[in-house]
Design an enzyme around this catalytic site. Sequence first.
Site, PDB file in Angstrom:
ATOM      1  N   TYR A   1      38.955  49.521  30.666  1.00 46.18           N
ATOM      2  CA  TYR A   1      38.584  50.070  31.836  1.00 46.18           C
ATOM      3  C   TYR A   1      38.129  51.662  31.750  1.00 46.18           C
ATOM      4  O   TYR A   1      37.681  52.178  33.144  1.00 46.18           O
ATOM      5  CB  TYR A   1      39.573  49.535  32.904  1.00 46.18           C
ATOM      6  CG  TYR A   1      39.810  48.316  33.246  1.00 46.18           C
ATOM      7  CD1 TYR A   1      38.761  47.564  33.946  1.00 46.18           C
ATOM      8  CD2 TYR A   1      41.095  47.783  33.151  1.00 46.18           C
ATOM      9  CE1 TYR A   1      38.896  46.126  33.936  1.00 46.18           C
ATOM     10  CE2 TYR A   1      41.322  46.420  33.303  1.00 46.18           C
ATOM     11  CZ  TYR A   1      40.050  45.476  33.830  1.00 46.18           C
ATOM     12  OH  TYR A   1      40.417  44.361  34.230  1.00 46.18           O
TER      13      TYR A   1
ATOM     14  N   TYR B   1      37.866  42.191  40.477  1.00 47.00           N
ATOM     15  CA  TYR B   1      39.223  42.909  40.983  1.00 47.00           C
ATOM     16  C   TYR B   1      39.408  44.126  40.549  1.00 47.00           C
ATOM     17  O   TYR B   1      40.081  45.048  41.149  1.00 47.00           O
ATOM     18  CB  TYR B   1      40.244  41.811  41.051  1.00 47.00           C
ATOM     19  CG  TYR B   1      41.280  42.039  39.645  1.00 47.00           C
ATOM     20  CD1 TYR B   1      42.562  42.913  39.811  1.00 47.00           C
ATOM     21  CD2 TYR B   1      40.965  41.336  38.623  1.00 47.00           C
ATOM     22  CE1 TYR B   1      43.181  42.935  38.772  1.00 47.00           C
ATOM     23  CE2 TYR B   1      41.709  41.684  37.479  1.00 47.00           C
ATOM     24  CZ  TYR B   1      42.877  42.422  37.369  1.00 47.00           C
ATOM     25  OH  TYR B   1      43.691  42.386  36.296  1.00 47.00           O
ATOM     26  N   ARG B   2      38.728  44.546  39.636  1.00 46.88           N
ATOM     27  CA  ARG B   2      38.920  45.935  38.810  1.00 46.88           C
ATOM     28  C   ARG B   2      37.649  45.901  37.965  1.00 46.88           C
ATOM     29  O   ARG B   2      37.074  45.127  37.460  1.00 46.88           O
ATOM     30  CB  ARG B   2      40.010  46.109  37.649  1.00 46.88           C
ATOM     31  CG  ARG B   2      41.282  45.848  38.561  1.00 46.88           C
ATOM     32  CD  ARG B   2      42.555  45.463  37.393  1.00 46.88           C
ATOM     33  NE  ARG B   2      42.916  46.798  36.615  1.00 46.88           N
ATOM     34  CZ  ARG B   2      43.892  46.880  35.736  1.00 46.88           C
ATOM     35  NH1 ARG B   2      44.456  45.731  35.407  1.00 46.88           N
ATOM     36  NH2 ARG B   2      44.224  48.065  35.220  1.00 46.88           N
TER      37      ARG B   2
END
Length: 516
Positions: free
Chosen positions: A96, A472-473
Amino acid sequence: MKMTTKYIALPEGVSEQQFDQAIAEFRRVLGDEHVLIKPEELAPNMKIMLPVDTSQHTPSAAILPKSVEQVQEIVAICNRYKVPVWPVSTGRNLGYGSAAPATRGQVVLDMRLMNRILEVDADLCTALVEPGVTYQQLHDYIREHDLPLWLSCPAPSAIAGPVGNSLDRGVGYTPYGEHFLFQCGMEVVMPDGDVLRTGMGSMSNSNTWQVFKWGYGPSLDGIFTQSNYGIVTKMGMWLMPAPPAFKPFLIRYPDEVDIDKIVETLRPLRIAMIIPNAVVIAHTLWEAGAFVRRSDFYQGKGSISEEAVGEIRKTHNLGAWNVYAGLYGSPEQIEVNWNIIKGAVEASGGELLTEEQVGDSPTFRYRRDLMRGDMNLQEFGLYNWRGGGGSLWFAPVSQARGSETLKQMDLAKRILGKYGFDYVGEFIVGWRDMHHVIDLLYDRTNPEETSKANACFRELIDEFAAQGYGMYRTNTAFMDKVADTYGPVKRKVNQVLKRALDPNGIIAPGKSGIYV
């Protein structure tokens, strides 16, 4: 792009002279050794696995506070010189964005030295920790003090930390796996330097800060997750009491289309809490990718062939889908629920296996460890699947319906295949939702492949959003794009809050697509 001889980058709108003054003040507060500006010192804050130029995420410096008081002083300096800071706890969120800032020139506020375990209450099963505490550190503390408690941790568990993972609304694999749900109480340094304690912590001398989430009035904890409204310096969390018995198990299904009946079989068991933990439904390549190299089975162009995937299944005794879950409680409770699960799985055509039946399987050991909160780094083996250091986590949410998961898998495989990438994915069943996690693995040393990965990820976001599937991310390179999929009103409200709380925009500009 600003040219500078002293720094590898400068904050947007800040001159070198102004930044000199800010750095001098940071050093006054933190000491020279905790203010880093040399390229070799900043290397950990520049490593990304994203398909964009590293320069887009180059920090101007990194600073390492040791206390909340130092964070307050940092905030005051940042306001004075309009210098933005990007807070990280452990910075190991590799798929991420790692520890690199969302936009060029931010100062990384590295809180790894704030690593105290402040309290663990074995009776109430609570803990209070600072941002730099890792899951390994908390796990070792529990073991050293022989406490009857279990952690819930994410897959790359040992080097990650509970504060960072919970604030990004990450998940684990025990019955306490929805980590933000089991968070209780935060201490937050606000952009003006005030220290807010959420929930019951706002009262002086509160003794219920880690046991009652809500306090009085609006509950504020949620606005500090996936946001840039404050800097969390302490977080309470609920821990799971160690169960008297634990029974992990595996269910194998032979065909990809089985995902439909898998979900339809497991959803009622999960909602009814017969299966109390997050169920993982892992595709062949997700399981094999942790210990198999792609080139050993496929040397062709484009996505890996179905024949090669079949050969991997056969060689390593994997299903098309490999379902992992566990039972927790007394032996008597487990026996009752086991019989219910056994009947449902047999009716669906799955192969239900206990730990004893699976034998010495590295994939099963890995999942078993996660389901009991033990530390493991095996998932990082996925980065050897293709090689080249490129990884993008794509994480849309789905209803826990078989038809929806089949639709998502087909859509993902079509888009990935268009660009020559493999479907390396898993579904994680919450209660009524599923997180569909796909690792887009590519060779970042290959410019053509990097360009394709960027285009592929953009198309995944667009196509899934068009079908009503939100992520969601996401990683730091695509935060604006994902924020756009949630509509203009959501972005406007986020901005209104940002302007009210942080008018100088000093905390993590661009986080989750939020700016002043």
